[in-house]
Design a protein around this motif. Sequence first.
Motif, PDB file in Angstrom:
ATOM      1  N   LEU A   1       0.827  -1.218   0.000  1.00  0.00           N
ATOM      2  CA  LEU A   1       0.000   0.000   0.000  1.00  0.00           C
ATOM      3  C   LEU A   1       0.857   1.262   0.000  1.00  0.00           C
ATOM      4  CD1 LEU A   1      -3.288   0.849   1.523  1.00  0.00           C
ATOM      5  CD2 LEU A   1      -1.368   2.213   2.354  1.00  0.00           C
ATOM      6  N   GLU A   2       1.947   1.221   0.783  1.00  0.00           N
ATOM      7  CA  GLU A   2       2.829   2.387   0.898  1.00  0.00           C
ATOM      8  C   GLU A   2       3.499   2.728  -0.434  1.00  0.00           C
ATOM      9  OE1 GLU A   2       5.649   1.710   4.086  1.00  0.00           O
ATOM     10  OE2 GLU A   2       6.799   3.490   3.494  1.00  0.00           O
ATOM     11  N   ASP A   3       3.703   1.717  -1.258  1.00  0.00           N
ATOM     12  CA  ASP A   3       4.453   1.917  -2.501  1.00  0.00           C
ATOM     13  C   ASP A   3       3.579   2.289  -3.707  1.00  0.00           C
ATOM     14  OD1 ASP A   3       6.744   1.128  -1.145  1.00  0.00           O
ATOM     15  OD2 ASP A   3       6.606  -0.970  -1.790  1.00  0.00           O
ATOM     16  N   VAL A   4       2.297   1.969  -3.638  1.00  0.00           N
ATOM     17  CA  VAL A   4       1.440   2.172  -4.824  1.00  0.00           C
ATOM     18  C   VAL A   4       1.015   3.643  -4.903  1.00  0.00           C
ATOM     19  CG1 VAL A   4      -0.758   1.554  -5.937  1.00  0.00           C
ATOM     20  CG2 VAL A   4       0.546  -0.198  -4.703  1.00  0.00           C
ATOM     21  N   PRO A   5       1.340   4.329  -6.001  1.00  0.00           N
ATOM     22  CA  PRO A   5       0.909   5.725  -6.131  1.00  0.00           C
ATOM     23  C   PRO A   5      -0.626   5.810  -6.064  1.00  0.00           C
ATOM     24  CG  PRO A   5       2.391   5.104  -7.927  1.00  0.00           C
ATOM     25  CD  PRO A   5       2.066   3.850  -7.189  1.00  0.00           C
ATOM     26  N   ILE A   6      -1.129   6.832  -5.398  1.00  0.00           N
ATOM     27  CA  ILE A   6      -2.584   6.978  -5.254  1.00  0.00           C
ATOM     28  C   ILE A   6      -3.256   7.073  -6.627  1.00  0.00           C
ATOM     29  CG2 ILE A   6      -4.396   8.594  -4.454  1.00  0.00           C
ATOM     30  CD1 ILE A   6      -3.380   6.799  -2.225  1.00  0.00           C
ATOM     31  N   SER A   7      -2.549   7.653  -7.605  1.00  0.00           N
ATOM     32  CA  SER A   7      -3.146   7.752  -8.951  1.00  0.00           C
ATOM     33  C   SER A   7      -3.418   6.345  -9.503  1.00  0.00           C
ATOM     34  CB  SER A   7      -2.225   8.523  -9.896  1.00  0.00           C
ATOM     35  OG  SER A   7      -0.954   7.890  -9.922  1.00  0.00           O
ATOM     36  N   GLU A   8      -2.518   5.404  -9.249  1.00  0.00           N
ATOM     37  CA  GLU A   8      -2.706   4.021  -9.737  1.00  0.00           C
ATOM     38  C   GLU A   8      -3.847   3.339  -8.968  1.00  0.00           C
ATOM     39  OE1 GLU A   8      -1.899   2.098 -12.181  1.00  0.00           O
ATOM     40  OE2 GLU A   8      -2.679   0.242 -11.267  1.00  0.00           O
ATOM     41  N   ALA A   9      -3.899   3.599  -7.658  1.00  0.00           N
ATOM     42  CA  ALA A   9      -4.984   3.019  -6.850  1.00  0.00           C
ATOM     43  C   ALA A   9      -6.336   3.518  -7.368  1.00  0.00           C
ATOM     44  CB  ALA A   9      -4.796   3.398  -5.386  1.00  0.00           C
ATOM     45  N   LYS A  10      -6.388   4.818  -7.701  1.00  0.00           N
ATOM     46  CA  LYS A  10      -7.651   5.398  -8.203  1.00  0.00           C
ATOM     47  C   LYS A  10      -8.007   4.785  -9.553  1.00  0.00           C
ATOM     48  CE  LYS A  10      -7.742   9.847  -5.851  1.00  0.00           C
ATOM     49  NZ  LYS A  10      -7.534  11.290  -5.945  1.00  0.00           N
ATOM     50  N   TYR A  11      -6.997   4.564 -10.397  1.00  0.00           N
ATOM     51  CA  TYR A  11      -7.268   3.985 -11.715  1.00  0.00           C
ATOM     52  C   TYR A  11      -7.838   2.575 -11.562  1.00  0.00           C
ATOM     53  CZ  TYR A  11      -6.883   2.521 -16.531  1.00  0.00           C
ATOM     54  OH  TYR A  11      -7.194   2.047 -17.774  1.00  0.00           O
ATOM     55  N   GLN A  12      -7.283   1.817 -10.598  1.00  0.00           N
ATOM     56  CA  GLN A  12      -7.791   0.464 -10.377  1.00  0.00           C
ATOM     57  C   GLN A  12      -9.256   0.501  -9.936  1.00  0.00           C
ATOM     58  OE1 GLN A  12      -6.362  -3.785  -8.497  1.00  0.00           O
ATOM     59  NE2 GLN A  12      -5.494  -1.940  -7.660  1.00  0.00           N
ATOM     60  N   PHE A  13      -9.588   1.480  -9.094  1.00  0.00           N
ATOM     61  CA  PHE A  13     -11.001   1.639  -8.705  1.00  0.00           C
ATOM     62  C   PHE A  13     -11.855   2.028  -9.918  1.00  0.00           C
ATOM     63  CE2 PHE A  13      -9.981   1.179  -4.289  1.00  0.00           C
ATOM     64  CZ  PHE A  13     -11.184   0.796  -3.704  1.00  0.00           C
ATOM     65  N   GLU A  14     -11.293   2.869 -10.799  1.00  0.00           N
ATOM     66  CA  GLU A  14     -12.037   3.263 -12.016  1.00  0.00           C
ATOM     67  C   GLU A  14     -12.423   2.027 -12.823  1.00  0.00           C
ATOM     68  OE1 GLU A  14     -13.135   6.083 -13.459  1.00  0.00           O
ATOM     69  OE2 GLU A  14     -12.494   7.346 -11.797  1.00  0.00           O
ATOM     70  N   VAL A  15     -11.450   1.125 -13.018  1.00  0.00           N
ATOM     71  CA  VAL A  15     -11.698  -0.060 -13.845  1.00  0.00           C
ATOM     72  C   VAL A  15     -12.598  -1.056 -13.101  1.00  0.00           C
ATOM     73  CG1 VAL A  15     -10.638  -2.047 -15.011  1.00  0.00           C
ATOM     74  CG2 VAL A  15      -9.487   0.185 -15.057  1.00  0.00           C
ATOM     75  N   ASN A  16     -12.205  -1.404 -11.870  1.00  0.00           N
ATOM     76  CA  ASN A  16     -12.837  -2.549 -11.191  1.00  0.00           C
ATOM     77  C   ASN A  16     -14.180  -2.224 -10.550  1.00  0.00           C
ATOM     78  OD1 ASN A  16     -10.455  -3.781 -11.888  1.00  0.00           O
ATOM     79  ND2 ASN A  16      -9.843  -4.353  -9.837  1.00  0.00           N
ATOM     80  N   ILE A  17     -14.429  -0.948 -10.230  1.00  0.00           N
ATOM     81  CA  ILE A  17     -15.703  -0.644  -9.565  1.00  0.00           C
ATOM     82  C   ILE A  17     -16.505   0.455 -10.277  1.00  0.00           C
ATOM     83  CG2 ILE A  17     -14.659   0.841  -7.749  1.00  0.00           C
ATOM     84  CD1 ILE A  17     -17.518  -1.463  -6.969  1.00  0.00           C
ATOM     85  N   PHE A  18     -15.875   1.587 -10.636  1.00  0.00           N
ATOM     86  CA  PHE A  18     -16.684   2.652 -11.240  1.00  0.00           C
ATOM     87  C   PHE A  18     -17.150   2.276 -12.642  1.00  0.00           C
ATOM     88  CE2 PHE A  18     -14.571   5.038  -7.849  1.00  0.00           C
ATOM     89  CZ  PHE A  18     -15.698   5.572  -7.234  1.00  0.00           C
ATOM     90  N   GLY A  19     -16.318   1.555 -13.388  1.00  0.00           N
ATOM     91  CA  GLY A  19     -16.734   1.092 -14.718  1.00  0.00           C
ATOM     92  C   GLY A  19     -17.924   0.165 -14.609  1.00  0.00           C
ATOM     93  N   LEU A  20     -17.828  -0.757 -13.660  1.00  0.00           N
ATOM     94  CA  LEU A  20     -18.921  -1.726 -13.410  1.00  0.00           C
ATOM     95  C   LEU A  20     -20.212  -0.986 -13.023  1.00  0.00           C
ATOM     96  CD1 LEU A  20     -18.475  -4.793 -11.010  1.00  0.00           C
ATOM     97  CD2 LEU A  20     -20.051  -2.975 -10.388  1.00  0.00           C
ATOM     98  N   ALA A  21     -20.060   0.007 -12.162  1.00  0.00           N
ATOM     99  CA  ALA A  21     -21.243   0.740 -11.682  1.00  0.00           C
ATOM    100  C   ALA A  21     -21.858   1.583 -12.796  1.00  0.00           C
ATOM    101  CB  ALA A  21     -20.849   1.627 -10.507  1.00  0.00           C
ATOM    102  N   ARG A  22     -20.997   2.212 -13.602  1.00  0.00           N
ATOM    103  CA  ARG A  22     -21.510   3.083 -14.680  1.00  0.00           C
ATOM    104  C   ARG A  22     -22.257   2.253 -15.734  1.00  0.00           C
ATOM    105  NH1 ARG A  22     -24.329   6.756 -16.455  1.00  0.00           N
ATOM    106  NH2 ARG A  22     -23.653   7.931 -18.271  1.00  0.00           N
ATOM    107  N   LEU A  23     -21.686   1.092 -16.103  1.00  0.00           N
ATOM    108  CA  LEU A  23     -22.378   0.249 -17.090  1.00  0.00           C
ATOM    109  C   LEU A  23     -23.714  -0.235 -16.534  1.00  0.00           C
ATOM    110  CD1 LEU A  23     -19.851  -2.092 -18.898  1.00  0.00           C
ATOM    111  CD2 LEU A  23     -21.449  -0.468 -19.921  1.00  0.00           C
TER     112      LEU A  23
END
Length: 270
Positions: A89-111
């Motif tokens: 967690l300490e090493d992952v840039p927050i921008s990458e964490a947000k992108y993963q949420f975009e793909v795995n959850i927000f994309g799913l929710a938007r569709l």
Amino acid sequence: MKKVALVTGASSGIGKETARLLVQKGYTVYGAARRLEKMGELKEAGVKLIAMDVTDDASMVNGVNEILKNEERIDILVNNAGYGSYGALEDVPISEAKYQFEVNIFGLARLTQLVLPFMRNQHSGKIINVSSIGGSIGEPHGSWYHATKFAVEGLSDSLRMELKEFGIDVVIIKPGAIITEWGTIARQNLLKVSGNTDYKTLANKHAKMFENADKHGSQPIVVAKTIVKAAISRHPKTRYATGGGAKIILFLRKILSDKMFDKMVLSVMR
Ligand SMILES: NC(=O)c1ccc[n+]([C@@H]2O[C@H](COP(=O)([O-])OP(=O)(O)OC[C@H]3O[C@@H](n4cnc5c(N)ncnc54)[C@H](OP(=O)(O)O)[C@@H]3O)[C@@H](O)[C@H]2O)c1
């Protein structure tokens, strides 16, 4: 009338097998992904291809509109697109964490938002969300991935109750270790992000574990068969554990204390 299904993440692994199997079962199937060049075989098998990036709203709107223009209905949405961005967690840039949420959850929710008006109008439909055993357990270097999958489970459990009065089912699929591109992507991300930091010792062991899972996991067809079973069933279960040790791992999670489970996971990596 033929039922119409949209499967995301259809260029590879679980989504590809699911799209293929749904066609064999007589569905009209739209397979969506970014890499259409990897979907020639599916096209030949009768799957209709849609270029879609689940982080790009316009491509999701256009994809759903195209299906509705051609078919005037949509019966099954398989929200399968996803990836594992591993690293401490300490090493992952927050921008990458947000992108993963975009793909795995927000994309799913938007569709889901885009298909619901039509499913409610039909008073029928199924939203099948591909979570993971990772939606019930944690593991080191997987904080962000598991956070997205726990989110998929919370969203799906809530949505299921919300949609009951409209005759729409929400089903959660929980695969274990499956041999797809997922493992390579997760391992590469892990080594890139934490392979040389203070977390490197365990991170390198974890990377080896991903390699082994790639050898000993189940084939994606196992999960595809479960998804199709849920799609066909008149009374689907709320969640299905499938493939790659999913059932035993979830059973152990249920009977072991948090600390005993942590110990077991760490001991597998050492
Ligand atoms: N393999 C496992 O061990 C395992 C275990 C539990 C759960 N899962 C879950 O199962 C699902 C399918 O994974 P898989 O194992 O089949 O992995 P995979 O072979 O890597 O396939 C992932 C699919 O997601 C698509 N995708 C990724 N990012 C996308 C984006 N921004 N927009 C649209 N599509 C995108 C990819 O297509 P493009 O790159 O062409 O867009 C690809 O078709 C994922 O949600 C994963 O988390 C996998």
